[in-house]
Motif scaffolding. Sequence first.
Motif, PDB file in Angstrom:
ATOM      1  N   VAL A 223       0.842  -1.201   0.000  1.00 16.32           N
ATOM      2  CA  VAL A 223       0.000   0.000   0.000  1.00 16.32           C
ATOM      3  C   VAL A 223       0.876   1.249   0.000  1.00 16.32           C
ATOM      4  O   VAL A 223       0.592   2.222  -0.716  1.00 16.32           O
ATOM      5  CB  VAL A 223      -0.946   0.002   1.223  1.00 16.32           C
ATOM      6  CG1 VAL A 223      -1.731   1.312   1.290  1.00 16.32           C
ATOM      7  CG2 VAL A 223      -1.909  -1.171   1.158  1.00 16.32           C
ATOM      8  N   CYS A 224       1.961   1.232   0.801  1.00 20.60           N
ATOM      9  CA  CYS A 224       2.888   2.374   0.815  1.00 20.60           C
ATOM     10  C   CYS A 224       3.493   2.596  -0.568  1.00 20.60           C
ATOM     11  O   CYS A 224       3.669   3.741  -1.011  1.00 20.60           O
ATOM     12  CB  CYS A 224       3.991   2.139   1.848  1.00 20.60           C
ATOM     13  SG  CYS A 224       3.438   2.185   3.566  1.00 20.60           S
ATOM     14  N   GLY A 225       3.824   1.509  -1.250  1.00 18.08           N
ATOM     15  CA  GLY A 225       4.349   1.619  -2.607  1.00 18.08           C
ATOM     16  C   GLY A 225       3.334   2.233  -3.561  1.00 18.08           C
ATOM     17  O   GLY A 225       3.683   3.049  -4.420  1.00 18.08           O
ATOM     18  N   GLN A 226       2.061   1.845  -3.404  1.00 20.22           N
ATOM     19  CA  GLN A 226       1.013   2.420  -4.252  1.00 20.22           C
ATOM     20  C   GLN A 226       0.807   3.906  -3.961  1.00 20.22           C
ATOM     21  O   GLN A 226       0.526   4.690  -4.881  1.00 20.22           O
ATOM     22  CB  GLN A 226      -0.303   1.657  -4.037  1.00 20.22           C
ATOM     23  CG  GLN A 226      -0.287   0.231  -4.554  1.00 20.22           C
ATOM     24  CD  GLN A 226       0.030   0.167  -6.038  1.00 20.22           C
ATOM     25  OE1 GLN A 226      -0.704   0.684  -6.874  1.00 20.22           O
ATOM     26  NE2 GLN A 226       1.153  -0.462  -6.375  1.00 20.22           N
ATOM     27  N   ARG A 330       4.506   3.485   9.132  1.00 19.21           N
ATOM     28  CA  ARG A 330       4.958   3.843   7.777  1.00 19.21           C
ATOM     29  C   ARG A 330       3.777   4.152   6.873  1.00 19.21           C
ATOM     30  O   ARG A 330       3.840   5.072   6.045  1.00 19.21           O
ATOM     31  CB  ARG A 330       5.783   2.690   7.182  1.00 19.21           C
ATOM     32  CG  ARG A 330       7.182   2.551   7.725  1.00 19.21           C
ATOM     33  CD  ARG A 330       8.091   3.675   7.260  1.00 19.21           C
ATOM     34  NE  ARG A 330       8.318   3.642   5.818  1.00 19.21           N
ATOM     35  CZ  ARG A 330       9.363   3.074   5.239  1.00 19.21           C
ATOM     36  NH1 ARG A 330      10.279   2.475   5.983  1.00 19.21           N
ATOM     37  NH2 ARG A 330       9.514   3.115   3.921  1.00 19.21           N
ATOM     38  N   LEU A 331       2.697   3.386   7.029  1.00 18.04           N
ATOM     39  CA  LEU A 331       1.498   3.633   6.235  1.00 18.04           C
ATOM     40  C   LEU A 331       0.923   5.018   6.535  1.00 18.04           C
ATOM     41  O   LEU A 331       0.593   5.779   5.610  1.00 18.04           O
ATOM     42  CB  LEU A 331       0.455   2.555   6.527  1.00 18.04           C
ATOM     43  CG  LEU A 331      -0.928   2.770   5.907  1.00 18.04           C
ATOM     44  CD1 LEU A 331      -0.864   2.715   4.385  1.00 18.04           C
ATOM     45  CD2 LEU A 331      -1.920   1.736   6.434  1.00 18.04           C
ATOM     46  N   THR A 332       0.817   5.342   7.817  1.00 20.69           N
ATOM     47  CA  THR A 332       0.282   6.649   8.204  1.00 20.69           C
ATOM     48  C   THR A 332       1.171   7.776   7.692  1.00 20.69           C
ATOM     49  O   THR A 332       0.682   8.778   7.145  1.00 20.69           O
ATOM     50  CB  THR A 332       0.146   6.736   9.732  1.00 20.69           C
ATOM     51  OG1 THR A 332      -0.705   5.678  10.196  1.00 20.69           O
ATOM     52  CG2 THR A 332      -0.445   8.068  10.155  1.00 20.69           C
ATOM     53  N   LYS A 370      -4.872   4.597   8.485  1.00 21.30           N
ATOM     54  CA  LYS A 370      -4.428   3.910   9.701  1.00 21.30           C
ATOM     55  C   LYS A 370      -4.951   2.490   9.690  1.00 21.30           C
ATOM     56  O   LYS A 370      -5.969   2.191   9.079  1.00 21.30           O
ATOM     57  CB  LYS A 370      -4.928   4.647  10.950  1.00 21.30           C
ATOM     58  CG  LYS A 370      -4.397   6.064  11.108  1.00 21.30           C
ATOM     59  CD  LYS A 370      -4.977   6.735  12.336  1.00 21.30           C
ATOM     60  CE  LYS A 370      -4.462   8.171  12.461  1.00 21.30           C
ATOM     61  NZ  LYS A 370      -5.032   8.857  13.650  1.00 21.30           N
ATOM     62  N   ILE A 371      -4.238   1.618  10.395  1.00 20.63           N
ATOM     63  CA  ILE A 371      -4.706   0.249  10.583  1.00 20.63           C
ATOM     64  C   ILE A 371      -4.820  -0.004  12.079  1.00 20.63           C
ATOM     65  O   ILE A 371      -4.125   0.624  12.885  1.00 20.63           O
ATOM     66  CB  ILE A 371      -3.764  -0.783   9.932  1.00 20.63           C
ATOM     67  CG1 ILE A 371      -2.324  -0.601  10.432  1.00 20.63           C
ATOM     68  CG2 ILE A 371      -3.825  -0.698   8.421  1.00 20.63           C
ATOM     69  CD1 ILE A 371      -1.367  -1.668   9.946  1.00 20.63           C
ATOM     70  N   MET A 379      -2.250   0.620  15.198  1.00 20.47           N
ATOM     71  CA  MET A 379      -0.902   0.102  14.980  1.00 20.47           C
ATOM     72  C   MET A 379       0.027   1.257  14.623  1.00 20.47           C
ATOM     73  O   MET A 379      -0.011   1.775  13.500  1.00 20.47           O
ATOM     74  CB  MET A 379      -0.914  -0.937  13.857  1.00 20.47           C
ATOM     75  CG  MET A 379      -1.900  -2.064  14.060  1.00 20.47           C
ATOM     76  SD  MET A 379      -1.500  -3.085  15.476  1.00 20.47           S
ATOM     77  CE  MET A 379      -0.140  -4.018  14.829  1.00 20.47           C
ATOM     78  N   SER A 380       0.836   1.674  15.578  1.00 20.17           N
ATOM     79  CA  SER A 380       1.754   2.794  15.368  1.00 20.17           C
ATOM     80  C   SER A 380       2.896   2.675  16.368  1.00 20.17           C
ATOM     81  O   SER A 380       2.847   1.869  17.304  1.00 20.17           O
ATOM     82  CB  SER A 380       1.030   4.129  15.547  1.00 20.17           C
ATOM     83  OG  SER A 380       0.518   4.246  16.863  1.00 20.17           O
ATOM     84  N   LEU A 381       3.927   3.499  16.181  1.00 20.95           N
ATOM     85  CA  LEU A 381       5.073   3.459  17.096  1.00 20.95           C
ATOM     86  C   LEU A 381       4.719   3.887  18.517  1.00 20.95           C
ATOM     87  O   LEU A 381       5.243   3.306  19.481  1.00 20.95           O
ATOM     88  CB  LEU A 381       6.207   4.326  16.529  1.00 20.95           C
ATOM     89  CG  LEU A 381       6.912   3.753  15.283  1.00 20.95           C
ATOM     90  CD1 LEU A 381       8.017   4.681  14.824  1.00 20.95           C
ATOM     91  CD2 LEU A 381       7.472   2.359  15.556  1.00 20.95           C
TER      92      LEU A 381
END
Length: 402
Positions: A223-226, A330-332, A370-371, A379-381
């Motif tokens: 998803v990050c790549g997209q 990373r997604l966020t 976000k997931i 799900m985050s740091l």
Amino acid sequence: MKGSSKTNRHENDFNYAVQVTRVILRMIGTWPIPGYASNVERIATRLQNVICYFLFAFIIVPGLLRVFLKEHEFKRRVRLLAPILNCWMGCMKYSLLIYHAREIRSCVKQAWQDWIDAIDWNDRQAMLSKAKVGRKFAIFSAVFMYVGGLSYRTLVPLSKGRMLTPMNVTVRALACPSYFVKFDGEVSPAYEIVFTLQFFAGLITYSARVGAAGLAAFFIMHVCGQLNVLINKLQRLNDMPQPDDRAIAILLADIVEHQIKIKHFLKQVEKTMRYVWLVEIMGSAILLCLSGYYIIMEWENSNSTAMLTMSVMLTSFTFSIFTNCYVGQRLTDQSIKFGLMTSTTSWHRLKYKRARTLILIMAISNIPAKISAGRIVEMSLPTFSNIVKTSMAYFNLLRKFT
């Protein structure tokens, strides 16, 4: 010939991204069965599932019998909890992966299609850079989990050697102390059989955990790549020297279509993996607490081998939680980057009608993706930091209580 070369290139890139996770999940029979699979392949996969469930039960059931029927001291009961909990986590993840096999196959198929659709070289490089991150996480997770887990299953019991009971019977320690009603698993020849089955049960358990973590990293980094591909499309919009109305209309339509496809894919991934993440967050938080407690116990017993092994296990559990939380972060971050890119687009160079179409793109993009684990924990740091702090707090409570 040129089309065939392009297909091979996309296939190689996709295989590079998913290879590690696919090998692990195929080994335990949880990689989705393709629609064209033969009956022999389907039967072999179901046989793998039956064997894996037998090995899970071989750890959980005798372990619980030992806790409730044989052990009466609180410290020894706590000592038995980690192997049972770890196996239960593996079994739950294994079951969830099988239950969501159709959704996983659909997500993998969509990811494969995205690689085929990536014609532009910059888009492929953007996707490949994210795929490398997901692959590295899968490899590191496998190394930590297998080294720590299989060392616990072999080195710890073997390092204790033979022991003599008050009944003058020679026994040997097991990695997962168990109670078998009909026989004693710590006496030869039953010991060798039980030891071997526990080793393979551990292999299945760690494979389920590593495979689930690798699958999550593969999907989220895809998803990050997209999102990177979308950023490239917006950059091409900014780089047009003399914006042509028709070309801009086509590009904006492509951006909107791509954005909708990404959101649909992410929604499907979260629906598939949310309970796997919930099991990981809850179980690993408890295992972090118990692993720290076991290290203190082995320190008091001066057992350096067990202490080293438990330290590696502690690291593997920590890294497992970190992997899931990091890919969520990373997604966020990537979605925020895309949102900023839409807000700084050179809309003033476009015609009024075309510039107005950017409003909805900006509005949607400014909501960070976000997931969550079971729709409960994001799900985050910061979540990773909170889990570690909570585990250490319960560890101190457990140490003082005992």
